[in-house]
Design a protein around this motif. Structure first.
Motif, PDB file in Angstrom:
ATOM      1  N   SER A  13      44.292  27.405  42.871  1.00 59.81           N
ATOM      2  CA  SER A  13      45.253  28.062  43.753  1.00 59.81           C
ATOM      3  C   SER A  13      44.776  29.477  44.050  1.00 59.81           C
ATOM      4  O   SER A  13      43.950  30.037  43.331  1.00 59.81           O
ATOM      5  CB  SER A  13      46.645  28.090  43.114  1.00 59.81           C
ATOM      6  N   GLY A  14      45.301  30.051  45.128  1.00 56.75           N
ATOM      7  CA  GLY A  14      44.999  31.433  45.459  1.00 56.75           C
ATOM      8  C   GLY A  14      43.726  31.627  46.248  1.00 56.75           C
ATOM      9  O   GLY A  14      43.370  32.769  46.579  1.00 56.75           O
ATOM     10  N   LEU A  15      43.004  30.550  46.557  1.00 54.52           N
ATOM     11  CA  LEU A  15      41.780  30.624  47.345  1.00 54.52           C
ATOM     12  C   LEU A  15      41.846  29.581  48.448  1.00 54.52           C
ATOM     13  O   LEU A  15      42.307  28.453  48.222  1.00 54.52           O
ATOM     14  CB  LEU A  15      40.540  30.388  46.480  1.00 54.52           C
ATOM     15  N   ALA A  16      41.359  29.954  49.628  1.00 55.16           N
ATOM     16  CA  ALA A  16      41.396  29.037  50.767  1.00 55.16           C
ATOM     17  C   ALA A  16      40.034  29.019  51.437  1.00 55.16           C
ATOM     18  O   ALA A  16      39.269  29.988  51.376  1.00 55.16           O
ATOM     19  CB  ALA A  16      42.468  29.468  51.773  1.00 55.16           C
ATOM     20  N   VAL A  17      39.735  27.900  52.072  1.00 54.11           N
ATOM     21  CA  VAL A  17      38.472  27.759  52.795  1.00 54.11           C
ATOM     22  C   VAL A  17      38.340  28.895  53.810  1.00 54.11           C
ATOM     23  O   VAL A  17      39.266  29.202  54.549  1.00 54.11           O
ATOM     24  CB  VAL A  17      38.403  26.392  53.492  1.00 54.11           C
ATOM     25  N   GLY A  18      37.178  29.536  53.819  1.00 57.15           N
ATOM     26  CA  GLY A  18      36.912  30.639  54.729  1.00 57.15           C
ATOM     27  C   GLY A  18      37.158  32.012  54.151  1.00 57.15           C
ATOM     28  O   GLY A  18      36.764  33.019  54.745  1.00 57.15           O
ATOM     29  N   ASP A  19      37.814  32.108  52.987  1.00 55.40           N
ATOM     30  CA  ASP A  19      38.043  33.410  52.361  1.00 55.40           C
ATOM     31  C   ASP A  19      36.720  34.090  52.046  1.00 55.40           C
ATOM     32  O   ASP A  19      35.780  33.456  51.544  1.00 55.40           O
ATOM     33  CB  ASP A  19      38.817  33.259  51.046  1.00 55.40           C
ATOM     34  N   VAL A  20      36.641  35.390  52.319  1.00 53.07           N
ATOM     35  CA  VAL A  20      35.510  36.190  51.858  1.00 53.07           C
ATOM     36  C   VAL A  20      35.738  36.520  50.389  1.00 53.07           C
ATOM     37  O   VAL A  20      36.816  36.989  50.014  1.00 53.07           O
ATOM     38  CB  VAL A  20      35.363  37.477  52.681  1.00 53.07           C
ATOM     39  N   VAL A  21      34.720  36.265  49.569  1.00 48.52           N
ATOM     40  CA  VAL A  21      34.880  36.427  48.128  1.00 48.52           C
ATOM     41  C   VAL A  21      33.657  37.110  47.526  1.00 48.52           C
ATOM     42  O   VAL A  21      32.577  37.148  48.125  1.00 48.52           O
ATOM     43  CB  VAL A  21      35.096  35.071  47.426  1.00 48.52           C
ATOM     44  N   ALA A  22      33.856  37.652  46.333  1.00 45.57           N
ATOM     45  CA  ALA A  22      32.767  38.116  45.481  1.00 45.57           C
ATOM     46  C   ALA A  22      32.848  37.341  44.176  1.00 45.57           C
ATOM     47  O   ALA A  22      33.923  36.854  43.799  1.00 45.57           O
ATOM     48  CB  ALA A  22      32.873  39.618  45.227  1.00 45.57           C
ATOM     49  N   LEU A  23      31.723  37.226  43.489  1.00 46.37           N
ATOM     50  CA  LEU A  23      31.688  36.444  42.252  1.00 46.37           C
ATOM     51  C   LEU A  23      31.564  37.351  41.043  1.00 46.37           C
ATOM     52  O   LEU A  23      30.813  38.324  41.042  1.00 46.37           O
ATOM     53  CB  LEU A  23      30.518  35.456  42.276  1.00 46.37           C
ATOM     54  N   ASN A  24      32.291  36.973  39.994  1.00 46.71           N
ATOM     55  CA  ASN A  24      32.280  37.726  38.749  1.00 46.71           C
ATOM     56  C   ASN A  24      31.035  37.457  37.909  1.00 46.71           C
ATOM     57  O   ASN A  24      30.684  38.252  37.051  1.00 46.71           O
ATOM     58  CB  ASN A  24      33.537  37.390  37.935  1.00 46.71           C
ATOM     59  N   ALA A  25      30.381  36.338  38.117  1.00 48.46           N
ATOM     60  CA  ALA A  25      29.050  36.011  37.566  1.00 48.46           C
ATOM     61  C   ALA A  25      29.040  35.535  36.118  1.00 48.46           C
ATOM     62  O   ALA A  25      28.105  34.855  35.709  1.00 48.46           O
ATOM     63  CB  ALA A  25      28.078  37.190  37.722  1.00 48.46           C
ATOM     64  N   LEU A  26      30.044  35.868  35.302  1.00 50.17           N
ATOM     65  CA  LEU A  26      29.983  35.541  33.882  1.00 50.17           C
ATOM     66  C   LEU A  26      30.486  34.129  33.595  1.00 50.17           C
ATOM     67  O   LEU A  26      31.455  33.672  34.194  1.00 50.17           O
ATOM     68  CB  LEU A  26      30.806  36.540  33.072  1.00 50.17           C
ATOM     69  N   LEU A  27      29.813  33.475  32.658  1.00 55.25           N
ATOM     70  CA  LEU A  27      30.172  32.126  32.236  1.00 55.25           C
ATOM     71  C   LEU A  27      30.363  32.115  30.720  1.00 55.25           C
ATOM     72  O   LEU A  27      29.475  31.719  29.963  1.00 55.25           O
ATOM     73  CB  LEU A  27      29.076  31.129  32.637  1.00 55.25           C
ATOM     74  N   PRO A  28      31.520  32.570  30.234  1.00 57.43           N
ATOM     75  CA  PRO A  28      31.768  32.601  28.793  1.00 57.43           C
ATOM     76  C   PRO A  28      32.021  31.213  28.235  1.00 57.43           C
ATOM     77  O   PRO A  28      32.418  30.296  28.955  1.00 57.43           O
ATOM     78  CB  PRO A  28      33.005  33.484  28.681  1.00 57.43           C
ATOM     79  N   CYS A  29      31.830  31.091  26.916  1.00 57.47           N
ATOM     80  CA  CYS A  29      32.028  29.789  26.275  1.00 57.47           C
ATOM     81  C   CYS A  29      33.502  29.414  26.208  1.00 57.47           C
ATOM     82  O   CYS A  29      33.847  28.231  26.180  1.00 57.47           O
ATOM     83  CB  CYS A  29      31.400  29.783  24.879  1.00 57.47           C
ATOM     84  N   GLY A  30      34.407  30.422  26.132  1.00 58.09           N
ATOM     85  CA  GLY A  30      35.836  30.163  26.052  1.00 58.09           C
ATOM     86  C   GLY A  30      36.324  29.779  24.673  1.00 58.09           C
ATOM     87  O   GLY A  30      37.508  29.488  24.495  1.00 58.09           O
ATOM     88  N   ARG A  31      35.453  29.818  23.665  1.00 57.17           N
ATOM     89  CA  ARG A  31      35.832  29.350  22.335  1.00 57.17           C
ATOM     90  C   ARG A  31      35.666  30.403  21.240  1.00 57.17           C
ATOM     91  O   ARG A  31      36.304  30.305  20.199  1.00 57.17           O
ATOM     92  CB  ARG A  31      34.997  28.121  21.953  1.00 57.17           C
ATOM     93  N   CYS A  32      34.792  31.372  21.439  1.00 58.78           N
ATOM     94  CA  CYS A  32      34.460  32.317  20.370  1.00 58.78           C
ATOM     95  C   CYS A  32      35.574  33.367  20.213  1.00 58.78           C
ATOM     96  O   CYS A  32      36.471  33.479  21.059  1.00 58.78           O
ATOM     97  CB  CYS A  32      33.127  32.995  20.667  1.00 58.78           C
ATOM     98  N   PRO A  33      35.557  34.151  19.129  1.00 59.26           N
ATOM     99  CA  PRO A  33      36.606  35.168  18.920  1.00 59.26           C
ATOM    100  C   PRO A  33      36.695  36.180  20.055  1.00 59.26           C
ATOM    101  O   PRO A  33      37.789  36.641  20.389  1.00 59.26           O
ATOM    102  CB  PRO A  33      36.186  35.836  17.610  1.00 59.26           C
ATOM    103  N   GLN A  34      35.554  36.549  20.644  1.00 54.97           N
ATOM    104  CA  GLN A  34      35.576  37.515  21.735  1.00 54.97           C
ATOM    105  C   GLN A  34      36.291  36.945  22.957  1.00 54.97           C
ATOM    106  O   GLN A  34      37.085  37.641  23.605  1.00 54.97           O
ATOM    107  CB  GLN A  34      34.146  37.936  22.091  1.00 54.97           C
ATOM    108  N   CYS A  35      36.015  35.702  23.273  1.00 53.48           N
ATOM    109  CA  CYS A  35      36.716  35.063  24.384  1.00 53.48           C
ATOM    110  C   CYS A  35      38.206  34.985  24.106  1.00 53.48           C
ATOM    111  O   CYS A  35      39.039  35.266  24.983  1.00 53.48           O
ATOM    112  CB  CYS A  35      36.151  33.667  24.639  1.00 53.48           C
ATOM    113  N   ALA A  36      38.566  34.613  22.872  1.00 51.74           N
ATOM    114  CA  ALA A  36      39.980  34.500  22.511  1.00 51.74           C
ATOM    115  C   ALA A  36      40.689  35.852  22.558  1.00 51.74           C
ATOM    116  O   ALA A  36      41.897  35.915  22.802  1.00 51.74           O
ATOM    117  CB  ALA A  36      40.101  33.890  21.109  1.00 51.74           C
TER     118      ALA A  36
END
Length: 370
Positions: free
Chosen positions: A111-134
């Motif tokens: 949600s919150g994004l539509a085809v044609g929107d101009v966007v920038a990318l955050n670039a990071l791909l965290p694991c989502g499981r480690c203490p820092q992610c939590a």
């Protein structure tokens, strides 16, 4: 986490269905790192249709970063030569993490994004499981992935990424300006670590892209800012942006409350500490090519606070950075010193940033789908 792949992209006016059909089994050019000194423009598979929670982005512009140059000259540092634990990717890798573009296709549950929107990318791909992610610090993830380093990036015509990575630009923002979102977000993150100074005496060491971004943000917040560098060309560029730019040996009389080291030059860390007033703060953003020496006695006796700054966060840094760019579009755009096509990303981009006239460049953008 889906492996991110470079992809073919259609023109801006091409319909989504036609674009998707054109991508079926297609290959298109991308800029891939194979080994130190070996970066090639070559054909890669098209990006897949987005799955649940994903978005496919047609790339408009992608900046060449100092980290790309380090990987080109001295890598691999971050680029994996065996499968990355979070992304599963390994060299050869499509470079590019300073990405702007248009939303092409939105996967289910987004949600919150539509085809044609101009966007920038955050670039990071965290694991989502480690203490820092939590703890809400995914940029410090123990197994952090990163497009353009440990997954294919934006020096290709499209890529499919997690929707959480995609930040919509303010209405009406040009994609070329949105491509500056990532370096300004890096700068904004560093300023948050410095306590978001207002009305302070600040010194920025290094007037490359990040140094200029830091300085412009500091001035915008009402600080007294001096930018130091060793190269006359970079100092002239900084001055053209209205900044107080001086040779390094002039320093700052009386010291600065906040010093931000953005050059990565080996002697600059100790120099930055020496430029701080007693009780001042030094934020380190530059990445030296080798270990550096630091007089810890000077840090201790003057209670200088030294902190490192790593990347940025989407909501806290990238979104406000894009808002800053929207308010200061004409000035911020002057950070860009060259725009080259994708097929010249190596010869006119990476090589220009390591060649004899490299000091005249700050940000070089690659026009991919513009």
């Amino acid at each position: 986490m889906a492996v991110i792949r470079a992809a073919a992209a259609g023109t801006i006016g091409q319909g989504v269905d036609a674009y998707a059909a054109a991508m079926d089994g297609a290959t298109m050019p991308a800029v891939r790192w194979h080994a130190r000194g070996d970066v090639r423009v070559e054909q890669v598979p098209a990006a897949p249709a987005p799955g649940a929670g994903e978005v496919r982005v047609r790339v408009a512009f992608c900046g060449i970063c100092g980290s790309d140059v380090h990987e080109y000259l001295h890598g691999p540092f971050t680029i994996p030569t065996r499968p990355h634990p979070t992304t599963g990717a390994m060299a050869p890798i499509v470079l590019g993490h300073e990405v702007s573009g248009w939303v092409d296709t939105v996967g289910s549950g987004v949600s919150g994004l539509a085809v044609g929107d101009v966007v920038a990318l955050n670039a990071l791909l965290p694991c989502g499981r480690c203490p820092q992610c939590a703890a809400g610090a995914p940029h410090l993830c123990l197994q952090l992935g990163h497009i353009g380093m440990s997954a294919d990036g934006g020096l290709a015509e499209a890529l499919t990424v997690p929707a959480a990575m995609v930040v919509a630009a303010p209405p009406g923002m040009a994609p070329q300006l949105a491509a500056l979102g990532e370096p300004f977000a890096v700068a904004l993150h560093a300023l948050r670590l410095a306590g978001s100074p207002v009305g302070r005496r600040c010194t920025v060491v290094g007037s490359g892209t990040i140094g200029l971004c830091v300085a412009l943000l500091l001035v915008d917040a009402g600080n007294e800012v001096t930018v130091l560098d060793v190269a006359e060309e970079r100092l002239a560029h900084a001055a053209s942006l209205g900044l107080d730019a001086r040779p390094v040996d002039e320093g700052v009389r009386g010291g600065a409350s906040v010093v931000l080291e953005c050059s990565g030059a080996a002697p600059a860390v100790s120099a930055a500490v020496g430029l701080a007033e007693p009780g001042g703060t030094v934020v380190l953003l530059g990445l030296p090519e080798r270990p550096v020496e630091l007089d810890v006695t000077d840090v201790v006796l003057r209670e200088v606070h030294v902190v490192g700054s790593m990347s940025h966060l989407a909501d806290a840094d990238l979104a406000p950075a894009l808002a800053f760019l929207a308010r200061n579009a004409e000035l911020a755009a002057k950070v860009v010193t060259a725009v080259v096509p994708l097929d010249a990303a190596v010869s006119g981009g990476l090589e220009a940033l390591v060649g004899s006239d490299r000091a005249r460049h700050a940000k070089i953008l690659v026009a991919v789908g513009a």
